[in-house]
Design an enzyme around this catalytic site. Structure first.
Site, PDB file in Angstrom:
ATOM      1  N   LYS A   1     100.099 109.580 -16.468  1.00  0.00           N
ATOM      2  CA  LYS A   1     100.467 108.963 -15.188  1.00  0.00           C
ATOM      3  C   LYS A   1      99.301 109.025 -14.205  1.00  0.00           C
ATOM      4  CE  LYS A   1     103.687 111.957 -15.112  1.00  0.00           C
ATOM      5  NZ  LYS A   1     104.837 112.848 -14.802  1.00  0.00           N
TER       6      LYS A   1
ATOM      7  N   THR B   1     107.263 111.186  -2.123  1.00  0.00           N
ATOM      8  CA  THR B   1     107.109 111.066  -3.578  1.00  0.00           C
ATOM      9  C   THR B   1     107.523 112.345  -4.303  1.00  0.00           C
ATOM     10  OG1 THR B   1     104.785 111.748  -3.355  1.00  0.00           O
ATOM     11  CG2 THR B   1     105.244 109.374  -3.379  1.00  0.00           C
TER      12      THR B   1
ATOM     13  N   GLY C   1     109.364 114.653  -6.621  1.00  0.00           N
ATOM     14  CA  GLY C   1     110.205 114.483  -7.794  1.00  0.00           C
ATOM     15  C   GLY C   1     109.948 113.230  -8.601  1.00  0.00           C
ATOM     16  N   THR C   2     108.815 112.562  -8.376  1.00  0.00           N
ATOM     17  CA  THR C   2     108.557 111.326  -9.117  1.00  0.00           C
ATOM     18  C   THR C   2     108.402 111.573 -10.619  1.00  0.00           C
ATOM     19  OG1 THR C   2     106.221 111.576  -8.506  1.00  0.00           O
ATOM     20  CG2 THR C   2     107.529 110.030  -7.219  1.00  0.00           C
ATOM     21  N   GLY C   3     107.718 112.664 -10.989  1.00  0.00           N
ATOM     22  CA  GLY C   3     107.528 112.958 -12.407  1.00  0.00           C
ATOM     23  C   GLY C   3     108.825 113.294 -13.104  1.00  0.00           C
ATOM     24  N   CYS C   4     109.650 114.115 -12.463  1.00  0.00           N
ATOM     25  CA  CYS C   4     110.959 114.473 -13.020  1.00  0.00           C
ATOM     26  C   CYS C   4     111.820 113.223 -13.189  1.00  0.00           C
ATOM     27  CB  CYS C   4     111.684 115.449 -12.096  1.00  0.00           C
ATOM     28  SG  CYS C   4     110.756 116.915 -11.642  1.00  0.00           S
TER      29      CYS C   4
END
Length: 267
Positions: free
Chosen positions: A174, A206, A208-211
């Site tokens: 990412k 932003t 928690g975008t990865g979760c």
């Protein structure tokens, strides 16, 4: 409701990341969310204040009792914290059998707090990476896993190939930490390389975008989508959730995970 997804991750008291984000994203995409909590965190949009690890054997009990009764169509892992928890997850995932498994190698919170102790990185690499279907590191996580610097898009491609060489079938690197008006994520699946590029949204919200992305991908895989389609649909959901963030908190605020109930939503 289609697709049973078991998320194994840490709890975020602020509700924007971790287990809370996973439940929201899975539910928003019409999946059924189940959880095994690896750690409790006291955090908000400003950062992580404290962490309480869940005993590894209780983590095992959570996973086993869910799988032995309800079952699962996909796994998603996030914050695991320490080597003992990683070994438990590897044992239980192996015991259940082969289903899609999205591994988000959570190492550092957005505010800088360490969510994976350094000595646990080798456990993650040796035991969990070979079991997953898709690994979803951001740039700092890919750098930590490989011991390299990633500065350009080609570096992201090279990193994905290097991570695949560790036994991972597919890697999504990412690019949110890369500077510039355009944001690119690199998917390497076998010998196929695909770059997903979108306009960067100018926002601080932003958290928690990865979760959220990993959970959304796991949900689509649980529902039978191909890996490419799952990634594409999950990214579309994430972009809309960021664009409609409610603006809560004084720091990196949460997304609008419930964007799918809006009239503006399209799958």
């Amino acid at each position: 409701m289609r697709g049973r997804v078991l998320s194994i991750a840490g709890s975020d008291s602020g509700g924007g990341a971790g287990i809370q984000a996973d439940i929201k994203a899975i539910t928003a995409l019409d999946g059924f969310a189940m959880t095994a909590i690896s750690a409790l965190t006291a955090q908000n949009t400003m950062g992580v204040i404290d962490i309480l690890d869940v005993p590894p054997e209780f983590l095992r009990t959570q996973i086993r009792c869910v799988l032995d009764d309800i079952g699962a169509d996909a796994f998603k892992t996030g914050m695991l914290g320490r080597a003992e928890s990683i070994h438990v997850v590897a044992e239980e995932v192996s015991r259940y059998g082969k289903i899609p498994f999205v591994l988000d190698p959570v190492m550092v919170a957005k505010g800088g707090a360490k969510l994976l102790v350094p000595e646990a990185i080798s456990a993650l690499t040796d035991t969990l990476l070979p079991l997953c279907t898709l690994l979803t590191p951001n740039i700092p996580e890919a750098e930590a896993l490989l011991g390299v610097r990633i500065k350009h898009e080609q570096d992201m491609i090279d990193a994905a190939h290097a991570l695949r060489a560790k036994g991972v079938p597919a890697v999504l690197v990412k690019g949110g930490h890369m500077e510039g008006p355009r944001l690119s994520d690199v998917l390497v699946d076998g010998n196929t390389v695909e770059i997903f590029t979108t306009q960067r949204i100018d926002t601080r919200h932003t958290h928690g975008t990865g979760c959220t992305l990993a959970s959304a991908i796991a949900t689509r895989l649980a529902q039978g989508r191909s890996l490419r389609d799952a990634v594409q649909e999950a990214r579309s959901y994430l972009i809309k959730a960021i664009a409609h963030a409610p603006g809560y908190g004084k720091g990196a605020g949460p997304l609008d995970h419930g964007i799918t109930i809006s009239a503006e939503w399209t799958a």
